[in-house]
Scaffold this active site. Structure first.
Site, short mmCIF file in Angstrom:
data_model
loop_
_atom_site.label_atom_id
_atom_site.label_comp_id
_atom_site.label_asym_id
_atom_site.label_seq_id
_atom_site.Cartn_x
_atom_site.Cartn_y
_atom_site.Cartn_z
N LYS A 75 0.85 -1.21 0.00
CA LYS A 75 0.00 0.00 0.00
C LYS A 75 0.89 1.26 0.00
O LYS A 75 2.10 1.15 0.21
CB LYS A 75 -0.95 -0.03 1.20
CG LYS A 75 -1.83 -1.28 1.28
CD LYS A 75 -2.85 -1.38 0.14
CE LYS A 75 -3.41 -2.77 -0.03
NZ LYS A 75 -4.46 -3.16 0.87
C1 LIG Z 1 -5.42 -4.11 1.27
C2 LIG Z 1 -6.88 -3.90 1.27
C3 LIG Z 1 -7.70 -4.26 2.35
C4 LIG Z 1 -7.18 -5.03 3.52
O1 LIG Z 1 -6.10 -4.47 4.15
P1 LIG Z 1 -5.13 -5.40 5.05
O2 LIG Z 1 -4.27 -4.40 5.74
O3 LIG Z 1 -4.39 -6.29 4.11
O4 LIG Z 1 -6.01 -6.15 5.99
C5 LIG Z 1 -9.04 -3.93 2.28
N1 LIG Z 1 -9.57 -3.33 1.20
C6 LIG Z 1 -8.83 -3.01 0.14
C7 LIG Z 1 -9.47 -2.33 -1.02
C8 LIG Z 1 -7.47 -3.30 0.12
O5 LIG Z 1 -6.73 -3.01 -0.95
#
Ligand SMILES: *Cc1c(COP(=O)(O)O)cnc(C)c1O
Length: 397
Positions: A196
């Protein structure tokens, strides 16, 4: 004669794999973490609050609540809204499963709706049609990193007296006009997974202007206890009670220190992502088989992902072959996402079927995510373009 592909034994465009995403971690980040590791508080300490305050200031919201993943952030938001059995929550089919799962964790029913064909963002017209007496909330997803159409979605939410959550896991640092991602919905959720825009290893955050939601979510992340360990320590007290079911969704202090350090760089990193995206846009404008997604007017895109669709009219093969050929050229391609309602779990327990979200399903069949991250060099981006050009030329109709 087009150059022989690496998948057929030719020389790959790159000798080493370029991943589709990768974190940036500096010496300063590492120093911030080690400082906390030497301190008294590894968890439930002062750094968590500091990170929350810095994050709320960054997004322009009154509150930010730190948790240990983006999934926990979505779950906490659904909890704060009191989502429960019999409640429907509208979610886009084109998203990561966690968006819908958070509704299910609370006993609610996700209602999947389709996306706009140009941007793949949740389509407000589809949202409007999906509203029933049981609808309690909408979760929009800032797919690939651009904010969804919150003006239209807020209008629908207000008119129907339901809540609006932004799953902004892709879009930290983005804007819609003058407004910042994080402040565009009643609650906004973020993920700090390494791919991210910024990372704490694992981690997440919820932003809101609603102080009651914030209190409720701070308890929820700590077993829904009425006080935290440090509060009891400072009050020289042992007493706490549990009134509702909670979880251990706490973010540690050393992760919070990493988050604060990363937050200082995220806007600059997003700027770099936009430069790479622009380079791709310009190159792919000349490759008819490759169709980048559209960007809404007036938004700042965070480009967590750079998603293209292949045009089957232009190619002799499908997405699978293009994916495999690019992988062999050492380009780390990926697919985001298998639509959430197409997972066997949702088919089995919620009766979802192909055809529920035709735009998302058709997009899934043709889509590829190409590498994009802040520490990518211009040469890396050129390699991606060269590999795409090479593979498309080879498979051209
Ligand atoms: C990455 C992501 C999540 C979940 O996040 P985590 O930190 O991996 O639990 C939820 N929604 C979207 C759209 C994502 O890209």
């Amino acid at each position: 004669m087009p150059a022989p592909l690496a998948i057929d034994g030719g020389t790959p465009v790159r000798s080493t794999l370029l991943p589709y995403g990768r974190q940036s971690v500096s010496d300063e980040d590492i120093a911030a973490v080690t400082e906390v590791l030497r301190s008294d508080w590894l968890t439930t300490g002062p750094k968590v609050k500091e990170f929350e305050q810095a994050f709320a200031a960054f997004c322009g919201t009154k509150e930010a609540v730190a948790v240990n993943s983006g999934t926990a952030a979505l779950h906490a938001a659904a909890f704060a809204l009191g989502i429960g059995k019999g409640d429907e929550v509208i979610v886009p089919g084109m998203t990561f499963a966690a968006t819908a799962n958070a509704v299910v964790f609370q006993g609610g029913t996700p209602v999947f709706v389709d996306s706009d064909p140009e941007t793949l963002l949740i389509d407000p017209a589809c949202v409007e049609r999906a509203i029933t007496k049981e609808t309690k909330a909408i979760i929009a997803v800032d797919y690939a990193g651009q904010p969804a159409d919150y003006a239209a979605l807020s209008h629908i939410a207000t008119k129907n007296k339901i809540a609006l959550i932004a799953d902004a896991c892709h879009a930290i640092g983005g804007t819609d006009g003058e407004r910042k991602v994080g402040s565009l919905a009643d609650l906004s959720t973020f993920s700090f997974h390494p791919v991210k825009p910024m990372t704490t290893g694992e981690g997440g955050m919820i932003t809101t202007d609603n102080a009651d939601y914030a209190v409720s979510m701070r308890r929820f992340r700590n077993h829904s206890l009425t006080s935290e360990h440090r509060e009891r320590h400072e009050a020289r007290s042992w007493f706490y009670e549990m009134h509702e079911l909670g979880y251990n969704y706490r973010l540690t202090d050393f992760q919070s220190a990493l988050g604060m350090s990363q937050l200082k760089n995220v806007l600059q990193w997003n700027e770099r992502r936009r430069k790479i995206a622009k380079k791709y846009d310009e190159a792919f404008a000349k490759i008819p088989a490759i169709r980048p997604l559209a960007v809404r007017k007036g938004v700042t895109h965070a480009y967590h992902l750079y998603v293209v669709r292949i045009d089957p009219e232009q190619l002799r093969v499908g997405r699978k072959e293009i994916f495999q050929a690019l992988s062999a050229e050492n380009i780390g391609v990926n697919v985001h996402y298998i639509p959430a309602h197409m997972h066997p779990f949702y088919k089995k327990h919620f009766g979802t079927k192909p055809g529920l979200c035709p735009v998302a399903e058709a997009a899934y069949e043709r889509m590829l995510s190409l590498p994009i991250f802040a520490s990518m060099s211009d040469k890396d981006a050129d390699d991606v373009i060269e590999a795409v050009r090479k593979v498309c030329a080879f498979y051209a109709r």
